[in-house]
Scaffold this active site. Structure first.
Site, short mmCIF file in Angstrom:
data_model
loop_
_atom_site.label_atom_id
_atom_site.label_comp_id
_atom_site.label_asym_id
_atom_site.label_seq_id
_atom_site.Cartn_x
_atom_site.Cartn_y
_atom_site.Cartn_z
N TYR A 234 -2.66 -1.29 10.37
CA TYR A 234 -2.58 -1.53 8.75
C TYR A 234 -1.02 -1.12 8.43
CZ TYR A 234 -3.85 -1.12 3.90
OH TYR A 234 -4.02 -1.50 2.61
N SER B 102 0.88 -1.21 0.13
CA SER B 102 0.07 -0.02 0.08
C SER B 102 0.76 1.07 0.06
CB SER B 102 -0.73 -0.02 1.54
OG SER B 102 -1.39 1.33 1.49
N1 NAD Z 1 -8.54 -0.92 -2.31
C1 NAD Z 1 -7.31 0.16 -2.04
O1 NAD Z 1 -7.37 1.48 -2.12
C2 NAD Z 1 -6.22 -0.46 -1.79
C3 NAD Z 1 -5.01 0.67 -1.46
C4 NAD Z 1 -3.81 -0.35 -0.97
C5 NAD Z 1 -3.60 -1.35 -0.71
N2 NAD Z 1 -4.76 -2.26 -0.91
C6 NAD Z 1 -4.35 -3.58 -0.84
O2 NAD Z 1 -4.77 -4.42 -1.61
C7 NAD Z 1 -5.12 -5.83 -1.28
C8 NAD Z 1 -6.57 -6.04 -1.83
O3 NAD Z 1 -7.23 -5.15 -1.33
P1 NAD Z 1 -8.93 -4.93 -1.91
O4 NAD Z 1 -9.09 -3.54 -2.01
O5 NAD Z 1 -8.93 -5.85 -3.19
O6 NAD Z 1 -9.64 -5.43 -0.84
P2 NAD Z 1 -10.96 -6.43 -0.68
O7 NAD Z 1 -11.74 -6.30 0.64
O8 NAD Z 1 -11.93 -6.01 -1.93
O9 NAD Z 1 -10.47 -7.89 -0.93
C9 NAD Z 1 -9.49 -8.55 -0.03
C10 NAD Z 1 -9.61 -9.93 -0.21
O10 NAD Z 1 -8.78 -10.63 0.82
C11 NAD Z 1 -9.53 -11.56 1.28
N3 NAD Z 1 -9.22 -11.87 2.65
C12 NAD Z 1 -9.33 -11.12 3.70
N4 NAD Z 1 -8.82 -11.68 4.98
C13 NAD Z 1 -8.66 -12.90 4.51
C14 NAD Z 1 -8.04 -14.20 5.35
N5 NAD Z 1 -7.91 -14.29 6.59
N6 NAD Z 1 -7.90 -15.37 4.52
C15 NAD Z 1 -8.07 -15.23 3.20
N7 NAD Z 1 -8.41 -14.28 2.58
C16 NAD Z 1 -8.77 -12.90 3.20
C17 NAD Z 1 -11.25 -11.03 1.44
O11 NAD Z 1 -11.83 -12.14 1.39
C18 NAD Z 1 -11.08 -10.46 0.05
O12 NAD Z 1 -11.65 -11.43 -1.27
C19 NAD Z 1 -5.07 -5.68 0.06
O13 NAD Z 1 -3.64 -6.27 0.80
C20 NAD Z 1 -5.11 -4.13 0.52
O14 NAD Z 1 -4.59 -3.90 1.88
C21 NAD Z 1 -5.73 -1.81 -1.44
#
Ligand code: NAD
Length: 258
Positions: free
Chosen positions: A156, A143
């Site tokens: 986080y 991130s």
């Molecule tokens: N969306 C953003 O703006 C953003 C920005 C920076 C970083 N990220 C990072 O990108 C990654 C994906 O995020 P996203 O936005 O797609 O979120 P999201 O919530 O849409 O998807 C996250 C996925 O991880 C799975 N997950 C969560 N806990 C779990 C566990 N204990 N075991 C197995 N699976 C698990 C969830 O079921 C989900 O399918 C994350 O690491 C997040 O920190 C997202």
């Protein structure tokens, strides 16, 4: 196609960024292991889309915050697909609370899923490559908050900052095995994890003030970056973070991403 003949495991790929990465890698010819929490029907729908692109694939499941599950997920993936070449540590969670109010339970959830999960999944993946004497790629979805502070999201930030140093260490330790390790650091990407930051016009307006490029990112932006880091095009890139954030990290003050 840049990834023909490769097999990729993407954690947390039932939805959001992980799903977009899975589909983009599949479009470039990779076979795909979709991984998410147990009994998640959305994982099956990601797999159906992978198969519609003409690729092979399977679903595995486990709790990323549990080390035994992390090891089993890699073993299940290898058993079903024969081998792995690419690991994308994507699954993650966040919890909003001021530092003074963070509970032990929320701290453990965020650190265990985001950092410990990536740590032990990477370990099992690297052991598999070492045993089969093959090179590979590890890509962590960290991130902008591996770098930028994010008040009210201390666990986080600790997890993503930890992921940055984990990546840099592994890049050195695993390079002799032919394994490169890099991070993709998304800015604000419109997915369910950060819905409150973009779903109302008011929230969107304040979010866009923090993004020089003046658009919220889409999951596909991260999918494209992951393809590059997984492909031969980035063969000499190791131990780096690729920021995919429309310039958000260039703001020195607090940035509100995800
Ligand atoms: N969306 C953003 O703006 C953003 C920005 C920076 C970083 N990220 C990072 O990108 C990654 C994906 O995020 P996203 O936005 O797609 O979120 P999201 O919530 O849409 O998807 C996250 C996925 O991880 C799975 N997950 C969560 N806990 C779990 C566990 N204990 N075991 C197995 N699976 C698990 C969830 O079921 C989900 O399918 C994350 O690491 C997040 O920190 C997202």
């Amino acid at each position: 196609m840049k990834l023909e003949g490769k097999v990729a495991l993407i954690t947390g790929s039932a939805q959001g960024i992980g799903r977009a990465i899975a589909l983009r890698l599949a479009r470039e010819g990779a076979d795909i292991v979709v991984d998410d929490r147990a009994d998640d029907s959305r994982a099956e729908s990601t797999l159906a889309e992978v198969q519609a692109l003409g690729r092979r694939g399977c679903v595995v499941s486990g709790d990323l915050g549990t080390v035994a599950d992390d090891r089993r997920v890699v073993a299940d993936a290898v058993a079903k697909m024969g081998r792995l070449d690419i690991l994308v540590n994507n699954g993650g969670v966040e919890k909003n609370a001021s530092f003074l109010e963070v509970t032990e339970q929320d701290y453990e959830l965020v650190l265990n899923v985001n950092l410990r999960g990536a740590f032990f999944t990477s370990q099992a993946f690297a052991q598999h490559l070492q045993q089969t004497r093959r090179p590979g790629r590890i890509i962590n979805i960290s991130s902008v908050h591996e770098e930028l502070p994010f008040p009210h999201f201390s666990p986080y930030c600790a997890s993503k900052g930890g992921l940055k140093m984990l990546m840099r260490n592994l890049a050195i330790e695993l390079a002799p095995l032919g394994i490169t390790v890099n991070n993709v650091a998304p800015g604000a990407i419109a997915t369910p994890i950060n819905r409150p930051a973009w779903e109302t016009p008011e929230a969107l307006e304040s979010l866009l003030k923090l993004i020089p490029y003046k658009r919220v990112g889409q999951a596909i932006d991260i999918g494209k970056a992951a393809v590059w880091l997984a492909s031969d095009d980035s063969d000499y890139v190791n131990g780096q973070t690729l920021f995919v954030d429309g310039g958000m990290t260039l703001f020195p003050e607090f940035a509100d991403g995800g």
